[in-house]
Design an enzyme around this catalytic site. Structure first.
Site, mmCIF file in Angstrom:
data_model
loop_
_atom_site.group_PDB
_atom_site.id
_atom_site.type_symbol
_atom_site.label_atom_id
_atom_site.label_comp_id
_atom_site.label_asym_id
_atom_site.label_seq_id
_atom_site.Cartn_x
_atom_site.Cartn_y
_atom_site.Cartn_z
ATOM 1 N N CYS A 1 0.840 -1.276 -0.040
ATOM 2 C CA CYS A 1 0.171 0.037 0.120
ATOM 3 C C CYS A 1 0.798 1.477 0.038
ATOM 4 O O CYS A 1 0.168 2.279 0.154
ATOM 5 C CB CYS A 1 -0.917 -0.007 1.399
ATOM 6 S SG CYS A 1 -0.183 -0.198 2.633
ATOM 7 N N CYS B 1 1.179 -5.122 7.332
ATOM 8 C CA CYS B 1 1.649 -3.907 7.999
ATOM 9 C C CYS B 1 2.749 -4.375 8.894
ATOM 10 O O CYS B 1 4.046 -3.558 8.980
ATOM 11 C CB CYS B 1 0.862 -3.155 8.549
ATOM 12 S SG CYS B 1 -0.823 -3.103 7.527
HETATM 13 S S1 FES Z 1 -2.550 -0.962 5.512
HETATM 14 FE FE1 FES Z 1 -1.143 0.478 4.546
HETATM 15 S S2 FES Z 1 0.422 0.313 6.160
HETATM 16 FE FE2 FES Z 1 -1.181 -0.806 7.068
#
Ligand code: FES
Ligand SMILES: Cc1ncc(COP(=O)(O)O)c(C=O)c1O
Lengths: 399, 124
Positions: free
Chosen positions: B33, B102
């Site tokens: 992301c 993450c």
């Molecule tokens: S969803 Fe983007 S850093 Fe956790």
């Protein structure tokens, strides 16, 4: 306050996510209760209980039609915006697929529209997705150029749910009507906020939803212009003129009707107040936080209740969490909130980089918001941004 | 959706910031992301004496960053290298399934910083 997350400790919550959903108007809620508790018949039944509800459903159909300049007979009740979008798009293709294979939509549609089209594109249809400019508005010339002899449907949303940009619907309607192409408009976000006249705007199919205008959730409608033939997606008991079988959600429909009536009565006054709050919030944020960008157009090209900003060097979910902790509810187009882990397709289509889309924040205002609440946001948001920026490796690199 | 511990570490993150003239730097980006984390650390006698982080990312990314610094501070380099992403997530009382990636950021950044330190050391 931060030590103890007991949700009850936040004395005052500020709801600024009305584009996600609205509370139900008390008058609407009261009416709905009556149709759960007293007048609970099936509108298809012959007896008194049925007739009573049937009458109320037909009144609701009038109320909905009136808000968009339609005839009651042109309204099909559905389970909401998503179903109406699918019925319009898939229903058109099922009825007219033999006349042509080309479909046109825009890059910033709601997923209910985009994903329905993408499914069709995978199954033998040609799809043109029109780009938008940096304000999130399509170019009419692009649209005209995209039209082919075999184009059967053009779908353009009235107002965008993320950035509030408003499309030139009446102009598009002129073009599509002239060419005999079906024109579908997703008006979920504009209903009750912008004037809609399906006749003047030459709209063939129009999607609306109840829970964005202080009505109950799980109810919506599709306007289908008289003479426009689409095929149903759901078969069964022939309700809604065979276009949407299944026992009607009568209390929901009746509540939706009432909500439309109230929206029509209040629209002008309410919009004036919303625009003032909107512009106050935008100014307050821009004046108090450095490196902030307003996403979408300003003034009259923007929904009266939409604020969408990108805050550089911070991530949207962190912003949302921080706001939520002090009782402020908003939303974000950040990849981290999306489930799919991609940032908002709307912001990307407007030319924003991943990084800037990542720090986007949407406040959508509603009827009960006050100036005092906006002041609180203007006062609290800079502190949150400062805290998150102090944690951000991107921020450090810049200074 | 987040555990109390995640929220606690997000709200009061431990060891935020940057060490000046650190012995090791680790910066990793999240391909999923687009989030970024930077770890700086000081090493003395093979032990992580100080460690700080900066993170651009979601609540889970900030919390895992904070947690990993707590887990490895005072540990030997060998011990720190065995800290896994799963261990960080577990120490936080678990993460939502969509947020498991993450935690990769945190452990990876620590490992990168240690590697940076070891590389520099072998060069002198
Ligand atoms: S969803 Fe983007 S850093 Fe956790
Ligand atoms: C533009 C737009 N279209 C469609 C929908 C879907 O409507 P519903 O939630 O009623 O299915 C929404 C709701 O978020 C929307 O904003």
């Amino acid at each position: 306050m931060q030590e103890n997350r007991n949700e009850g400790l936040i004395l005052r919550r500020i709801y600024l996510d009305h584009s996600a959903t609205t509370p139900v108007d008390p008058e609407v809620a009261e009416l709905i209760m009556k149709y759960y508790l007293e007048s609970y018949g099936n509108p298809s039944s012959v007896h008194f209980f049925g007739r009573q509800v049937k009458k109320a459903v037909e009144e609701a159909r009038e109320q909905v039609a009136q808000l968009i300049g339609a005839q009651a007979g042109e309204i099909i009740f559905t389970s909401g915006g998503t179903e109406s979008d699918n019925l319009a798009i898939q229903g058109t293709v099922r009825a007219r697929g033999n006349r042509g294979k080309h479909l046109i939509t825009t890059a910033i549609e709601h997923h209910a529209v985009l994903d329905a089209f993408k499914y069709l594109a995978k199954n033998g249809y040609d799809l043109t997705i029109l780009p938008v400019d940096e304000e999130g508005i399509i170019d009419l010339e692009d649209l005209v150029k995209a039209i082919r002899p075999d184009t059967i449907l053009i779908s353009v949303m009235h107002a965008n749910n993320e950035v509030g940009s408003i499309q030139p619907i009446a102009e598009i309607g002129k073009i599509t009507r002239e060419k005999g192409i079906f024109f579908h408009v997703d008006a979920v976000q504009s209903l009750g906020k912008l004037p809609i006249d399906v006749v003047k705007m030459n709209i063939d199919l129009l999607t609306i939803s109840s829970h964005k205008i202080y009505g109950p959730k799980g109810v919506g409608a599709l306007y289908v212009r008289r003479g426009v033939k689409i095929s149903p997606l759901v078969f069964g008991g022939s309700q809604e003129k065979k276009m949407r079988s299944g026992t009607e959600n009568a209390p929901g429909i009746i509540g939706f009707g009432k909500a439309c009536e109230l929206a029509g009565l209040r629209m002008n006054e309410e919009n004036k107040a919303l625009r003032q709050l909107r512009d106050k919030l935008i100014k307050g944020i821009m004046d108090n936080i450095p490196s902030v960008k307003l996403n979408g157009p300003s003034g009259d090209k923007r929904l009266p209740n939409n604020v969408n900003i990108s805050i550089s060097f911070v991530e949207g979910e962190s912003l949302l969490l921080s706001l939520d902790m002090i009782g402020i509810a908003a939303s974000s187009g950040s990849a981290c909130t999306s489930g799919s882990l991609d940032p908002s397709h709307v912001l990307l289509a407007m030319g924003l980089s991943h990084e800037v889309a990542h720090g986007s924040l949407r406040f959508s205002l509603g009827r009960q918001n006050t100036e005092e609440e906006i002041d609180i946001v203007i006062q609290e948001l800079p502190k949150i941004v400062e805290r998150l920026r102090a944690m951000s490796p991107l921020y450090n690199k810049v200074d | 959706m987040y555990s109390e511990k995640v929220i606690d570490h997000f709200t009061n993150p431990r060891n935020v910031g940057e060490i000046e003239n650190p012995d090791g730097i680790g910066e990793v980006g999240n391909a999923k992301c687009g989030d970024i984390m930077r770890i700086t650390l000081d090493v003395e006698d093979n032990i992580i004496k100080d460690i700080k982080f900066k993170t651009f990312g979601c609540g889970a990314a900030v919390a895992t960053s904070s947690m990993v610094t707590e887990l490895v501070k005072g540990k030997t380099l060998e011990e720190a290298l065995t800290i896994s992403n799963a261990a960080v997530a577990e120490a936080l009382g678990g993460l939502p399934p969509l947020k498991m990636h993450c935690s990769n950021l945190a452990a990876d950044a620590v490992h990168a910083a240690i590697k940076d330190y070891l590389d520099k050391k072998t060069k002198v």
